[in-house]
Scaffold this active site. Structure first.
Site, PDB file in Angstrom:
ATOM      1  N   ASP A 105       0.857  -1.184   0.000  1.00 18.85           N
ATOM      2  CA  ASP A 105       0.000   0.000   0.000  1.00 18.85           C
ATOM      3  C   ASP A 105       0.890   1.230   0.000  1.00 18.85           C
ATOM      4  OD1 ASP A 105      -2.119  -1.660   0.116  1.00 18.85           O
ATOM      5  OD2 ASP A 105      -2.792  -1.118   2.124  1.00 18.85           O
ATOM      6  N   ASP A 123     -13.920  -6.387  -4.223  1.00 22.28           N
ATOM      7  CA  ASP A 123     -14.026  -6.478  -2.769  1.00 22.28           C
ATOM      8  C   ASP A 123     -15.358  -7.143  -2.444  1.00 22.28           C
ATOM      9  OD1 ASP A 123     -11.604  -5.213  -2.488  1.00 22.28           O
ATOM     10  OD2 ASP A 123     -12.463  -3.222  -2.145  1.00 22.28           O
TER      11      ASP A 123
END
Lengths: 257, 200
Positions: free
Chosen positions: A11, A130
């Site tokens: 990330d 997701d």
């Protein structure tokens, strides 16, 4: 036969790795390219950079990160986060990324998948999904905006739909398992990897080397992704591969330093 | 000097950086003179076969590449670039290729995920002077079409994806790699280096 891929995810915010990294031997633990190179040398098969910058400047910085990563890495990498247009895709791919990953933008504007696949080839277009389970309806729903918003899409329908539109790979994250470190969501991964013809990357829930063995032996997934367990050196990539090999799965073996 | 032929099909940055790391001089170009003057050519490529042939012909490079190769200049086709070396493809229609090697490009058809994406084992089938010193290993593939070569002796290496997939082809100075050497770790770098350094 083709090997099962192990993919660390980084990330990145404003050009820096977030979610703290505690690697011994890194000069600058926040430098995404240095961390990525380390993973390249220690057995990662591929990498994913997820840009979580909120600002325009942050996104511009990401392009520099991609360019530098492309000049250093000997393995493929995908870049996701905030890609909303063909122009965004072009910038990232021109900077040297092998694939772009679309999430919210793909739901809001599915033509983007089609357009991207036509321009750059299906193999460049990853759709990130997701997924969160709704026990009452017994359905996994697709979530967008970093998991904040539920859509009406059933994950299985959406997965099949994006493949029809030209997605070359699906990055499937279980929101239920993410961060739990007690294993991948096997039923979700099995359902999706059985339903589509393209490779699936399972994500969310990895806590041990054994979890990787489980997802690869019990589902058709092509790859498995994890972040913090690698960053914190709780699990070593080659340790995962050693265990997979012991259980009869093919992995790419490299001799590390 | 190695000329990486830039005809608008895919990103050449990683490939150029790999050559740079190996310390080989390169130029990214679509200029006919530069291509003629180069010692070796690399024809990369990602995308559809028909589009690629059209882009080459738009830049008047089709005949040039063929002539240079016939005159003996080392030419390496990578991924789609390797497929273009062959006779024809049935990707979204029927398209003629450069026909430097004889064979057809066909869609992969097996009960496994397509594209064939990821690291797969490179098995050498025929000895080739360029690759003699290399050990077998994993390289990175990503493709949905594959080459069926007419002459089995042109197939230097294959990989197993429920059937034998053509991975490296070679006939004299014309070489092709279906996988991406620039994305294939140390073995990939060695393969690129052998092409850049070797005499063929």
């Amino acid at each position: 036969m083709i090997t099962k891929r192990i993919i660390p995810c980084l990330d990145v915010k404003d050009g820096r790795v977030v979610k703290g990294v505690s690697f011994v031997g890194l000069r600058d633990a926040g430098d995404p390219v240095e961390l990525a190179s380390l993973y390249d040398q220690t057995g990662a098969d591929e990498l994913v950079f997820l840009d979580i910058s909120a600002s325009h400047e942050g996104r511009k910085t990401m392009i520099d990160v991609v360019r530098l990563a492309a000049s250093k890495l000997t393995i493929p990498f995908t870049v996701g986060g905030g890609i909303r247009s063909v122009e965004d895709m072009t910038k990232i791919l021109r900077a040297g990324a092998d694939k772009v990953s679309l999430n919210t933008a793909a739901v809001l504007n599915p033509e983007l998948i089609q357009e991207g696949a036509r321009r750059f080839g299906a193999q460049c277009i990853v759709v990130a999904i997701d997924a969160k389970y709704d026990a009452k309806e017994d359905i996994w729903f697709v979530y967008t905006h970093g998991g904040r918003e539920r859509t009406d899409w059933n994950v299985l329908d959406w997965a099949k739909h994006v493949v029809e539109l030209g997605a070359g790979e699906i990055l499937l994250t279980s929101m239920d398992q993410d961060g739990q470190k007690n294993g991948f969501d096997l039923s979700l991964v099995r359902a999706v990897s059985d339903a589509v013809t393209v490779p699936v990357i399972a994500s969310g829930g990895a806590g041990s080397a054994e979890d990787f063995v489980e997802v690869f032996t019990k589902t058709k997934t092509s790859a498995a992704l994890a972040a913090s367990i690698f960053h914190y050196e709780e699990v070593d990539i080659m340790e995962v591969k050693a265990l997979l090999r012991e259980r009869g799965e093919e992995v790419r073996w490299i001799s590390t330093r | 000097m190695i000329a990486i032929i830039d005809y608008g099909m895919g990103n050449l940055f990683s490939l150029s950086q790999a050559l740079q790391r190996l310390d080989h001089e390169y130029v990214i170009t679509d200029d006919m003179d530069t291509i003629q003057q180069a010692d070796k050519l690399i024809l990369p490529g990602v995308g559809a076969f028909g589009d690629a042939m059209e882009e080459l012909s738009k830049r008047k490079l089709t005949n040039l590449i063929v002539e240079e190769a016939i005159q003996g200049k080392p030419l390496l086709g990578i991924c789609l670039g390797m497929q273009l070396l062959f006779t024809s493809s049935d990707e979204h229609g029927y398209y003629s290729g450069l026909n430097l090697l004889s064979g057809q490009v066909e869609k992969l058809n097996m009960d496994l995920p397509i594209p064939h994406m990821g690291w797969n084992w490179l098995s050498f089938r025929h000895p080739h002077p360029l690759f003699r010193s290399l050990e077998e290993g994993h390289v990175y593939f990503v493709h949905s079409y594959h080459v069926k070569a007419t002459n089995s002796e042109d197939v230097i290496a294959t990989t197993d994806y429920s059937e034998d997939i053509t991975a490296i082809v070679a006939r004299k100075n014309v070489i092709g790699m279906q996988f991406h050497p620039e994305k294939s770790g140390q073995l990939g770098m060695q393969l690129l280096h052998q092409f850049a350094e070797g005499r063929i």
